[in-house]
Design a protein around this motif. Structure first.
Motif, short mmCIF file in Angstrom:
data_model
loop_
_atom_site.label_atom_id
_atom_site.label_comp_id
_atom_site.label_asym_id
_atom_site.label_seq_id
_atom_site.Cartn_x
_atom_site.Cartn_y
_atom_site.Cartn_z
N LEU A 165 0.83 -1.21 0.00
CA LEU A 165 0.00 0.00 0.00
C LEU A 165 0.86 1.26 0.00
O LEU A 165 0.51 2.26 -0.60
N GLY A 166 1.98 1.19 0.70
CA GLY A 166 2.89 2.33 0.77
C GLY A 166 2.49 3.33 1.84
O GLY A 166 1.30 3.49 2.15
N SER A 167 3.47 3.99 2.40
CA SER A 167 3.23 5.01 3.41
C SER A 167 4.45 5.91 3.51
O SER A 167 5.58 5.42 3.48
N PRO A 168 4.23 7.22 3.63
CA PRO A 168 5.38 8.11 3.85
C PRO A 168 5.98 7.94 5.23
O PRO A 168 7.10 8.40 5.48
N ASP A 169 5.26 7.30 6.15
CA ASP A 169 5.74 7.09 7.52
C ASP A 169 5.35 5.67 7.96
O ASP A 169 4.44 5.48 8.77
N PRO A 170 6.04 4.65 7.43
CA PRO A 170 5.67 3.26 7.73
C PRO A 170 5.70 2.92 9.22
O PRO A 170 4.88 2.13 9.69
N GLU A 171 6.61 3.54 9.95
CA GLU A 171 6.70 3.23 11.37
C GLU A 171 5.43 3.66 12.12
O GLU A 171 4.93 2.94 12.99
N ALA A 172 4.89 4.81 11.75
CA ALA A 172 3.66 5.27 12.39
C ALA A 172 2.45 4.50 11.88
O ALA A 172 1.49 4.26 12.62
N GLY A 253 -4.99 5.43 10.75
CA GLY A 253 -3.92 4.90 9.92
C GLY A 253 -4.18 5.06 8.43
O GLY A 253 -3.23 5.04 7.63
N ILE A 254 -5.45 5.22 8.03
CA ILE A 254 -5.74 5.35 6.60
C ILE A 254 -5.07 6.60 6.03
O ILE A 254 -4.53 6.59 4.93
N ALA A 255 -5.09 7.68 6.80
CA ALA A 255 -4.46 8.93 6.35
C ALA A 255 -2.94 8.82 6.28
O ALA A 255 -2.29 9.67 5.67
N LEU A 256 -2.37 7.79 6.91
CA LEU A 256 -0.92 7.59 6.89
C LEU A 256 -0.45 6.78 5.70
O LEU A 256 0.75 6.56 5.52
N LEU A 257 -1.40 6.29 4.88
CA LEU A 257 -1.05 5.50 3.71
C LEU A 257 -0.72 6.41 2.52
O LEU A 257 -1.05 7.60 2.52
#
Length: 320
Positions: A165-172, A253-257
């Protein structure tokens, strides 16, 4: 016999840069498993960009492959035989991870996905551990006991999917992704109580049921008589509320994707959460029929999400 690859699947595989004919057929088999068994997940996956879809199909296909080993009671295999089959599946997976041969096209596809997206191979061990539990564990005395099972059966699935899915902040994003996997699994438990009872399993914490005067005997009585006891309704109302709270913890978490993945996950979030609405609307009568989100509602959620997903992809391309 090699599986015929559909035109839609061909386009997705082309977008993902998967060119090997055998590997394309392996991904196509995983896609078919998702299409046949994971209707809500499959619908949500259509909201992803085509290049990401084969990886999601591969991850779902592998999970489904393990599920079928432990859940297909019509094949006459003993618990020991099912456990042995899971061990063989794990050995096959490790071989595929190291570039060795695999006896299963689905395993070959998921191993390729793991390499392409840098998914942590260690996430598959707790998943297989939970699947092995299904061959001999029939009850969970406490919520803590169930949590240990759900970590492997659901939380790690969210963590496996996150790199795709990808995320700019995978840790969060990781703990939220794991929590959403748990929310989906808890929803399955509530939806499938009757079917699970037929497999001699109860995926509801015995101590929480007991607080409402519910035990396995009462569940079996309600299943047999096709009547829902008031005590069971109260217990299920409690468990539905607890599951809704899990969705609320996962939602940020959806907004973190990655932006192009949010519509897919939001769609799954809404539709799977909608199963809880259907359970409540049926007055918690879940032991006699499976709660489903009506097709009209699925389409009503998916159609605008699809339009937004296409728009997001176009905006993303114009910004490059």
């Amino acid at each position: 016999m090699r599986r015929r690859v559909s035109r839609q699947s061909e386009a997705e595989l082309d977008a993902a840069g998967i060119t090997d004919p055998g590997l394309r057929a392996a991904y196509a088999e995983s896609r078919e498993l998702n299409s046949s068994h994971g209707r809500t997940y499959f619908l949500a996956t259509r909201l992803l960009s085509p290049d990401r879809r084969p990886a999601i199909h591969a991850l779902y296909g592998f999970a489904r492959l393990a599920d079928e080993i432990v859940d297909d009671l019509g094949d006459g295999r003993s618990a020991a035989a099912r456990g042995a089959a899971l061990e063989d599946l794990g050995i096959d997976l490790v071989s595929a991870f190291s570039g060795g041969p695999s006896t299963s096209p689905v395993v070959r596809a998921v191993a390729d996905t793991v390499r392409r997206y840098g998914i942590d191979q260690r996430l598959f061990s707790p998943f297989l551990t939970s699947m092995r539990m299904d061959t001999h564990v029939t009850d969970y005395p406490t919520s803590a006991d169930l949590d240990r099972y759900v970590y492997g059966s659901a939380a790690v699935i969210g963590l496996q999917v996150l790199p795709v899915l990808g995320s700019p902040d995978p840790e969060a994003a990781a703990p939220r992704a794991a929590t959403l996997g748990v929310a989906f699994q808890l929803t399955n438990f509530l939806r499938d109580i009757g079917e699970d009872l037929d497999r001699d399993r109860v995926y509801l914490p015995a101590d929480e049921l007991a607080a409402f005067g519910v035990d396995r005997e009462l569940l079996q009585h309600c299943r047999r008589t096709r009547r829902t006891d008031p005590r069971l309704r109260r217990a299920l109302a409690h468990l539905v509320a607890r599951t809704r709270a899990t969705y609320r913890r996962a939602e940020p978490g959806i907004a973190l994707l990655a932006p192009e993945s949010r519509d897919c996950v939001r769609c799954a979030f809404v539709l799977y959460g909608g199963i809880l609405d259907e359970i409540v609307a049926a007055d918690y009568d879940v032991l006699h029929h499976r709660a489903r989100v009506p097709k009209a509602r699925r389409l009503a959620v998916a159609a605008p999400a699809l339009a937004h997903a296409v728009w997001t992809r176009k905006i993303g391309k114009s910004d490059r």
